[in-house]
Scaffold this motif. Sequence first.
Motif, PDB file in Angstrom:
ATOM      1  N   HIS A  77      46.253  66.274 107.615  1.00 54.93           N
ATOM      2  CA  HIS A  77      44.754  66.708 107.321  1.00 54.93           C
ATOM      3  C   HIS A  77      44.743  67.347 105.708  1.00 54.93           C
ATOM      4  O   HIS A  77      45.526  68.370 105.290  1.00 54.93           O
ATOM      5  CB  HIS A  77      44.256  68.093 108.061  1.00 54.93           C
ATOM      6  N   ASP A  79      42.204  68.976 104.147  1.00 53.52           N
ATOM      7  CA  ASP A  79      41.506  69.977 104.093  1.00 53.52           C
ATOM      8  C   ASP A  79      41.578  70.903 105.447  1.00 53.52           C
ATOM      9  O   ASP A  79      41.027  70.909 106.399  1.00 53.52           O
ATOM     10  CB  ASP A  79      40.015  69.893 103.797  1.00 53.52           C
ATOM     11  N   GLN A  80      42.800  71.885 105.354  1.00 54.49           N
ATOM     12  CA  GLN A  80      43.128  72.571 106.819  1.00 54.49           C
ATOM     13  C   GLN A  80      42.087  73.366 106.846  1.00 54.49           C
ATOM     14  O   GLN A  80      42.294  73.920 108.023  1.00 54.49           O
ATOM     15  CB  GLN A  80      44.416  72.901 106.431  1.00 54.49           C
ATOM     16  N   LYS A  81      41.667  74.021 105.767  1.00 53.15           N
ATOM     17  CA  LYS A  81      40.674  75.083 106.145  1.00 53.15           C
ATOM     18  C   LYS A  81      39.248  74.402 106.966  1.00 53.15           C
ATOM     19  O   LYS A  81      38.902  75.202 107.838  1.00 53.15           O
ATOM     20  CB  LYS A  81      40.130  75.983 104.848  1.00 53.15           C
ATOM     21  N   PHE A  82      39.078  73.445 106.669  1.00 50.15           N
ATOM     22  CA  PHE A  82      37.964  72.594 107.396  1.00 50.15           C
ATOM     23  C   PHE A  82      38.181  72.418 108.722  1.00 50.15           C
ATOM     24  O   PHE A  82      37.299  72.617 109.709  1.00 50.15           O
ATOM     25  CB  PHE A  82      37.647  71.578 106.577  1.00 50.15           C
ATOM     26  N   VAL A  83      39.599  71.995 109.022  1.00 50.52           N
ATOM     27  CA  VAL A  83      40.072  71.664 110.212  1.00 50.52           C
ATOM     28  C   VAL A  83      40.024  72.752 111.140  1.00 50.52           C
ATOM     29  O   VAL A  83      39.799  72.771 112.524  1.00 50.52           O
ATOM     30  CB  VAL A  83      41.076  70.693 110.451  1.00 50.52           C
ATOM     31  N   GLN A  84      40.173  74.083 110.554  1.00 47.58           N
ATOM     32  CA  GLN A  84      40.483  75.274 111.406  1.00 47.58           C
ATOM     33  C   GLN A  84      39.182  75.449 111.977  1.00 47.58           C
ATOM     34  O   GLN A  84      39.103  76.187 112.927  1.00 47.58           O
ATOM     35  CB  GLN A  84      40.833  76.389 110.293  1.00 47.58           C
ATOM     36  N   LYS A  85      37.995  74.955 111.489  1.00 53.17           N
ATOM     37  CA  LYS A  85      36.737  75.385 112.169  1.00 53.17           C
ATOM     38  C   LYS A  85      36.612  74.707 113.723  1.00 53.17           C
ATOM     39  O   LYS A  85      36.114  74.980 114.516  1.00 53.17           O
ATOM     40  CB  LYS A  85      35.530  74.717 111.338  1.00 53.17           C
ATOM     41  N   LYS A 191      37.341  63.708  98.787  1.00 56.20           N
ATOM     42  CA  LYS A 191      36.607  64.066  99.865  1.00 56.20           C
ATOM     43  C   LYS A 191      36.857  62.999 100.873  1.00 56.20           C
ATOM     44  O   LYS A 191      36.800  61.628 100.748  1.00 56.20           O
ATOM     45  CB  LYS A 191      35.082  63.726  99.413  1.00 56.20           C
ATOM     46  N   SER A 192      37.118  63.176 102.177  1.00 61.76           N
ATOM     47  CA  SER A 192      37.466  62.478 103.216  1.00 61.76           C
ATOM     48  C   SER A 192      36.539  61.284 103.447  1.00 61.76           C
ATOM     49  O   SER A 192      36.471  60.250 103.804  1.00 61.76           O
ATOM     50  CB  SER A 192      37.807  63.217 104.616  1.00 61.76           C
ATOM     51  N   LYS A 193      35.215  61.766 103.483  1.00 62.50           N
ATOM     52  CA  LYS A 193      33.906  61.037 103.727  1.00 62.50           C
ATOM     53  C   LYS A 193      33.876  59.741 103.097  1.00 62.50           C
ATOM     54  O   LYS A 193      33.651  58.609 103.384  1.00 62.50           O
ATOM     55  CB  LYS A 193      32.591  61.628 103.695  1.00 62.50           C
TER      56      LYS A 193
END
Length: 445
Positions: A77, A79-85, A191-193
């Motif tokens: 991952h 962006d681990q902060k994003f995945v925390q959501k 950016k993953s997208k």
Amino acid sequence: MGGGGQQTEPAEPGSGKAAGVYTWEEVQKHRSRHDQWLVVNRQVYNISQWVKRHPGGSRVIGHYAGEDATEVFAAFHPDQKFVQKFLKPLLIGELVTTEPNQDGNKSAEIIQDFDHLREQVEKGGLFQAQPLFFCLHLAHIVLLEALAWLMLSYWGTGWMMTSLCSVLLATAQSQAGWLQHDFGHLSVFKKSKWNHLVHKFVIGHLKGASANWWNHRHFQHHAKPNIFKKDPDINMMDIFVLGNNQPVEYGIKKIKHYPYNYQHQYFFLVAPPLLIPVFYNYNIMKTMITRRDWVDLAWASTYYIRYFYCYVPLYGVFGSVALMMFVRFLESHWFVWVTQMSHLPKEIDHERRQDWLTMQLQATCNIEQSFFNDWFSGHLNFQIEHHLFPRMPRHNYQLVAPQVRKLCEKHGIPYETKSLWRGMVDVVRSLKTSGELWLDAYLHK
């Protein structure tokens, strides 16, 4: 393990509240198909109801049920902060303070040292891609495809031109395979997208395959390489027996679907020529249709539309299909040898739940660095570095390799590098050894 500590009733997934503290023993009870917990940074999550919605597929996250997933979480991952959501609603508690950070046979010292190395690598900018590198790579794929068509248009479809065209197209397909691999691992754009979008273009429009099929299959391979029932790349459907233990198990049970003592010979007739044109093609189409993956099917359709638009006027329908199958026959040989020489001769066994560094090094090896080897394998000659840092842009593998080797030497973990020829020979040698183990167990045990 984990005999002490307080335990409370687990919170309902979705509450986002850490209601309890748990031992590793309690966590390890939840690794069945419909009851799955895992640990990330000492936080306990109940993923039982969420696995089917996991973007990387239900199986890859399910493979870590009942154990610590901190290292694989960091590896996959960006962006681990994003995945925390997504993780927060699944939180049900944390580990008892007396419990170690890691479970099973995982080494705390190795985990700490590798985590430190990952931090150094990130600070050193080795996860930052060079756009020009990937633009040039895409350009040379387009050039190869254009050159193949222009040759036939100007000089005709004789045997010599058709053969040369086939080689050029097979080269373009192989190189497109390495390029889609880059975007699939989210190693090009920040950016993953954007990685996901270009991945669909490359694997769909340039190769006629499915991004989702590739993601769900390939991420399992990275999460648990060379682990039976978890790595789909070693699911040989009983055509081959692999490693040192499976052949003996089959031999003792008198399992003989094929004459495995000859598998190093019939390998040449089955795996290199048939994997892509038969097995992969069938599975990709079946997966897209049965799962109603209309987006990937639409992308794949653009490949076939473009291909037949270009080649039906030259060869007719039957000739165009024959050319396509021959190109994939050539590509399949290329793909099988490159991908198998770094894994098949290594340890292949059942789950042992090891730390990230140990697990990856036991399942991978490198091929010597050279300009040709880098190009020929899509930099997968640095298979060790790729498996340790799957999101790293491939042009940086050789920069991190000395640090990885130094860390392996510190902990006594073998870091193996072979010549290209020896890597290929070892594939056959390992199949022969496994076949002999099976025969001995079949006859004498």
